[in-house]
Motif scaffolding. Structure first.
Motif, PDB file in Angstrom:
ATOM      1  N   SER A 152       0.805  -1.214   0.000  1.00  0.00           N
ATOM      2  CA  SER A 152       0.000   0.000   0.000  1.00  0.00           C
ATOM      3  C   SER A 152       0.846   1.275   0.000  1.00  0.00           C
ATOM      4  CB  SER A 152      -0.936   0.012   1.207  1.00  0.00           C
ATOM      5  OG  SER A 152      -0.201  -0.035   2.419  1.00  0.00           O
ATOM      6  N   ARG A 153       2.139   1.165   0.318  1.00  0.00           N
ATOM      7  CA  ARG A 153       2.984   2.361   0.434  1.00  0.00           C
ATOM      8  C   ARG A 153       4.109   2.411  -0.600  1.00  0.00           C
ATOM      9  NH1 ARG A 153       4.361   1.736   6.874  1.00  0.00           N
ATOM     10  NH2 ARG A 153       2.278   1.098   7.580  1.00  0.00           N
ATOM     11  N   ALA A 154       4.343   1.319  -1.302  1.00  0.00           N
ATOM     12  CA  ALA A 154       5.531   1.201  -2.149  1.00  0.00           C
ATOM     13  C   ALA A 154       5.569   2.234  -3.266  1.00  0.00           C
ATOM     14  CB  ALA A 154       5.616  -0.206  -2.730  1.00  0.00           C
ATOM     15  N   LEU A 155       4.457   2.465  -3.951  1.00  0.00           N
ATOM     16  CA  LEU A 155       4.452   3.396  -5.077  1.00  0.00           C
ATOM     17  C   LEU A 155       4.753   4.815  -4.598  1.00  0.00           C
ATOM     18  CD1 LEU A 155       4.093   3.968  -8.042  1.00  0.00           C
ATOM     19  CD2 LEU A 155       1.615   4.115  -7.682  1.00  0.00           C
ATOM     20  N   ALA A 156       4.132   5.222  -3.500  1.00  0.00           N
ATOM     21  CA  ALA A 156       4.395   6.556  -2.959  1.00  0.00           C
ATOM     22  C   ALA A 156       5.857   6.688  -2.530  1.00  0.00           C
ATOM     23  CB  ALA A 156       3.470   6.834  -1.778  1.00  0.00           C
ATOM     24  N   ALA A 157       6.428   5.613  -1.992  1.00  0.00           N
ATOM     25  CA  ALA A 157       7.827   5.636  -1.570  1.00  0.00           C
ATOM     26  C   ALA A 157       8.754   5.785  -2.772  1.00  0.00           C
ATOM     27  CB  ALA A 157       8.168   4.356  -0.800  1.00  0.00           C
ATOM     28  N   LEU A 158       8.444   5.094  -3.872  1.00  0.00           N
ATOM     29  CA  LEU A 158       9.241   5.232  -5.087  1.00  0.00           C
ATOM     30  C   LEU A 158       9.143   6.650  -5.644  1.00  0.00           C
ATOM     31  CD1 LEU A 158       8.541   1.905  -7.038  1.00  0.00           C
ATOM     32  CD2 LEU A 158      10.663   2.588  -5.914  1.00  0.00           C
ATOM     33  N   ARG A 159       7.947   7.185  -5.634  1.00  0.00           N
ATOM     34  CA  ARG A 159       7.746   8.550  -6.132  1.00  0.00           C
ATOM     35  C   ARG A 159       8.547   9.556  -5.308  1.00  0.00           C
ATOM     36  NH1 ARG A 159       4.997  13.253  -6.431  1.00  0.00           N
ATOM     37  NH2 ARG A 159       4.029  13.736  -8.455  1.00  0.00           N
ATOM     38  N   LYS A 160       8.516   9.419  -3.997  1.00  0.00           N
ATOM     39  CA  LYS A 160       9.256  10.315  -3.107  1.00  0.00           C
ATOM     40  C   LYS A 160      10.753  10.186  -3.338  1.00  0.00           C
ATOM     41  CE  LYS A 160      10.262  11.133   1.793  1.00  0.00           C
ATOM     42  NZ  LYS A 160      10.012  10.681   3.183  1.00  0.00           N
TER      43      LYS A 160
END
Length: 241
Positions: A152-160
């Motif tokens: 649930s958090r991986a995509l946002a972490a990659l974007r950041k």
């Protein structure tokens, strides 16, 4: 409870060597650089006789052939010429970079938390006495959990990660069995600049455990190359071109 990471003989040697390194450091007989060098050599020696399949999330049920070998601390060959480099141990998004830099990111892409898979080596390094639990003796790790390991958090972490980098070129390594799909990476990360994806050869899955009949035996590794836009105007121009 017997935790078979090392034989009793090798575990005793690790204890004695690490204690001696700490004693020398406390007495001022070796400096910080020498301490780190000796600890690094001990980690290499310990890893050669560890009764594991590669990481320390668990140990093997039976003693492996390499675990039965005596621990050997080998002298490291040092460079004759000094090598200028900097090593940091911080969140990657906190590292300052410029347009002259090339940033290579290789984040976790599965639910496996790295902090829980190298805890034995961490203990040897820090020489602490953490509270451990369970059959494998894991330390408390939830406070150090990585967002990359949560679906649930991986995509946002990659974007950041990409957004925080000031590098002129970014190379992101990822897999098609990761939490984030290749399509989502193209869509979200591709917003930051010129984007290219390189599909490397298929790689066989390595696992020390028996996999389910429906699991994939092969997966693809990708390198995503991003050249961030220098200005917002450039981004708009290239998107409209």
């Amino acid at each position: 409870m017997e935790r078979r990471y090392f034989t009793e003989e090798n575990a005793s040697k690790i204890d004695v060597i690490r204690s001696r390194i700490g004693f020398w450091k406390a007495r001022g007989l070796i400096d910080e650089a020498e301490t780190r060098l000796l600890v690094a050599d001990l980690l290499v020696a310990a890893n050669r006789v560890a009764n594991t399949a590669g990481t320390y999330g668990c140990f093997l049920r039976h003693w492996s052939q390499r675990a039965a070998q005596p621990l050997e601390l080998r002298e490291r060959k040092l460079r004759s010429e000094p090598c200028i480099k900097a090593i940091t141990n911080v969140d990657a998004s906190q590292i300052l970079t410029s347009r002259r830099d090339l940033a290579y990111f290789d984040p976790p892409y599965t639910k496996r938390q790295y902090v829980a898979y190298y805890h034995v080596l961490e203990t040897i390094t820090l020489w602490d006495e953490p509270a451990v639990s369970g059959k494998t003796g894991l330390q408390p790790w939830k406070s150090l959990a990585s967002d990359f390991c949560y679906e649930s958090r991986a995509l946002a972490a990659l974007r950041k990660l990409v957004a925080s980098s000031g590098a002129g070129r970014i190379i992101l390594s990822y897999s098609d069995v990761g939490h984030v799909t290749v399509g989502d990476i193209r869509t979200v990360i591709g917003e930051f600049g010129r984007f290219e994806s390189l599909n490397l050869e298929s790689i066989g899955r390595h696992s020390s455990q028996r996999t389910s009949p429906g699991s994939r035996s092969l997966f693809n590794e990708y390198l995503f190359v991003i050249e961030p836009y220098t200005t917002q105007a450039e981004a708009v121009h290239l998107r409209c071109a």
